[in-house]
Design an enzyme around this catalytic site. Structure first.
Site, short mmCIF file in Angstrom:
data_model
loop_
_atom_site.label_atom_id
_atom_site.label_comp_id
_atom_site.label_asym_id
_atom_site.label_seq_id
_atom_site.Cartn_x
_atom_site.Cartn_y
_atom_site.Cartn_z
N ASP A 1 -3.50 10.96 -1.01
CA ASP A 1 -3.74 10.76 -2.44
C ASP A 1 -4.89 11.62 -2.96
O ASP A 1 -5.62 12.25 -2.18
CB ASP A 1 -4.02 9.27 -2.72
CG ASP A 1 -4.99 8.65 -1.72
OD1 ASP A 1 -5.73 9.40 -1.05
OD2 ASP A 1 -5.00 7.41 -1.60
N ASN B 1 -7.31 -5.45 -1.04
CA ASN B 1 -6.20 -6.10 -1.75
C ASN B 1 -4.83 -5.71 -1.18
O ASN B 1 -3.80 -5.99 -1.79
CB ASN B 1 -6.25 -5.75 -3.25
CG ASN B 1 -6.04 -4.26 -3.52
OD1 ASN B 1 -5.87 -3.48 -2.58
ND2 ASN B 1 -6.03 -3.87 -4.78
N HIS C 1 -3.72 -2.57 -0.53
CA HIS C 1 -3.13 -1.28 -0.89
C HIS C 1 -3.16 -0.30 0.28
O HIS C 1 -4.06 -0.34 1.11
CB HIS C 1 -3.75 -0.67 -2.16
CG HIS C 1 -5.12 -0.08 -2.03
ND1 HIS C 1 -6.18 -0.45 -2.83
CD2 HIS C 1 -5.60 0.90 -1.23
CE1 HIS C 1 -7.25 0.26 -2.52
NE2 HIS C 1 -6.92 1.09 -1.55
N GLU D 1 -1.28 0.22 -5.33
CA GLU D 1 -1.89 -1.07 -5.63
C GLU D 1 -0.82 -2.16 -5.60
O GLU D 1 0.39 -1.87 -5.69
CB GLU D 1 -2.53 -1.00 -7.02
CG GLU D 1 -3.66 0.01 -7.14
CD GLU D 1 -4.96 -0.47 -6.48
OE1 GLU D 1 -4.92 -1.20 -5.48
OE2 GLU D 1 -6.03 -0.05 -6.99
C1 GLP Z 1 -9.20 3.95 -0.81
C2 GLP Z 1 -8.11 4.94 -0.32
C3 GLP Z 1 -7.32 4.35 0.80
C4 GLP Z 1 -8.27 3.65 1.76
C5 GLP Z 1 -8.86 2.43 1.10
C6 GLP Z 1 -9.92 1.73 1.93
O1 GLP Z 1 -9.16 3.62 -2.13
N1 GLP Z 1 -7.23 5.45 -1.30
O2 GLP Z 1 -6.60 5.38 1.46
O3 GLP Z 1 -7.58 3.22 2.90
O4 GLP Z 1 -9.26 2.68 -0.20
O5 GLP Z 1 -11.12 2.44 1.92
P1 GLP Z 1 -12.33 2.17 2.88
O6 GLP Z 1 -11.98 2.73 4.19
O7 GLP Z 1 -13.49 2.89 2.25
O8 GLP Z 1 -12.50 0.68 2.93
#
Ligand code: GLP
Length: 266
Positions: free
Chosen positions: A67, A136, A138, A143
């Site tokens: 993304d 959440n 995702h 989302e």
């Molecule tokens: C982000 C990314 C995800 C990631 C998630 C968790 O928003 N788009 O790919 O897995 O949130 O992030 P973190 O590893 O900082 O908890």
């Protein structure tokens, strides 16, 4: 799903780095799906370390990130383009021409989404897709209530996700409202998925993802349908799993017995 519970967060990240390294070494023209997020930082550190130790080359590797924020040009310090360079690309022998991310500042974002899907297909598909998970549920930026059959497209980020990611920006208002993300169906096309989750903040999402019903309220549950999904956890992220004793019995300390192939717990 194969659920591996490693004794520490560090060992969980090391295990994921090993799975990635094994794919790079064992696959002709490997194609990796990459992820951002704080969880991935020790994974990339270990890959850089293995490269610097002369154990791992990225020379023939192609990558596609999950993304990118809509509106951020690649050179923006918080774009995922910049993040990937800072964490991995600048420190290994990868050809930047083979490193793909959605273009968040594309003039026509729908055309860009279709171009990205086509680029993945033209590369022969993804051998290993690395994933984190939002608290959440995702994956990528899909989302809750994302269509599980959706492909790369724009998603509006939840307030929760924007505030979780505010730590990477100088103020919460700077976190973009939209992202261009592979869809659950794009992710499901990968030949292997490896999801890493660390810490108690992910425990509810992990329990829902592994043991709850498949549903759009937790897009990560789509992985229950994936033929080869490995979920790598530290004890805190695993703490709300009802069948934790079973996962530990099959894979003590997250070790994988050499029974060959296999997607499940065997
Ligand atoms: C982000 C990314 C995800 C990631 C998630 C968790 O928003 N788009 O790919 O897995 O949130 O992030 P973190 O590893 O900082 O908890």
């Amino acid at each position: 799903m194969k659920v591996l519970i490693l004794p520490t967060a560090e060992r969980a990240a090391m295990h994921v780095a090993k799975l990635i390294a094994d794919t790079v070494i064992g696959t002709a023209n490997p194609v990796l799906g990459l992820a951002t997020g704080g969880t991935m930082e020790p994974v990339y550190r270990e890959l850089v370390h293995r490269h610097q130790a002369g154990e791992l080359s990225f020379a023939g590797v192609t990558t596609f990130n999950l993304d990118e924020y809509v509106g951020l040009p690649p050179a923006h310090p918080q774009s995922y383009h910049s993040t990937m360079r800072r964490l991995l690309f600048d420190y290994v022998d990868i050809d930047l021409e083979r490193c793909h991310l959605p273009q968040g500042d594309a003039k026509d974002i729908e055309v860009e989404a279709a171009r990205y899907e086509a680029a993945i297909a033209n590369a022969g598909g993804i051998d290993l897709q690395l994933l984190g998970v939002g608290s959440n549920g995702h994956i990528g930026f899909n989302e809750p209530t994302s269509s599980l059959g959706a492909r790369t497209r724009v998603k509006t980020l939840t307030r929760e996700t924007r505030s979780a990611n505010a730590r990477f920006f100088s103020s919460p208002d700077e976190v973009p409202r939209y992202a261009l993300t592979m869809g659950p169906a794009t992710i499901m096309d990968a030949r292997q998925c490896v999801l890493l989750a660390i810490g108690a903040g992910k425990a509810d999402a992990i329990a829902r993802m592994v043991e709850g019903p498949v549903g759009a309220d937790c897009p990560a549950t789509a992985l229950q349908w994936h033929p080869k999904a490995t979920i790598v956890l530290d004890p805190e992220a695993a703490s709300k799993l009802k069948m934790i004793a079973y996962y530990q019995y099959v894979h003590p300390d997250g070790q994988e017995p050499e029974l060959g192939g296999g997607d499940g717990q065997s």
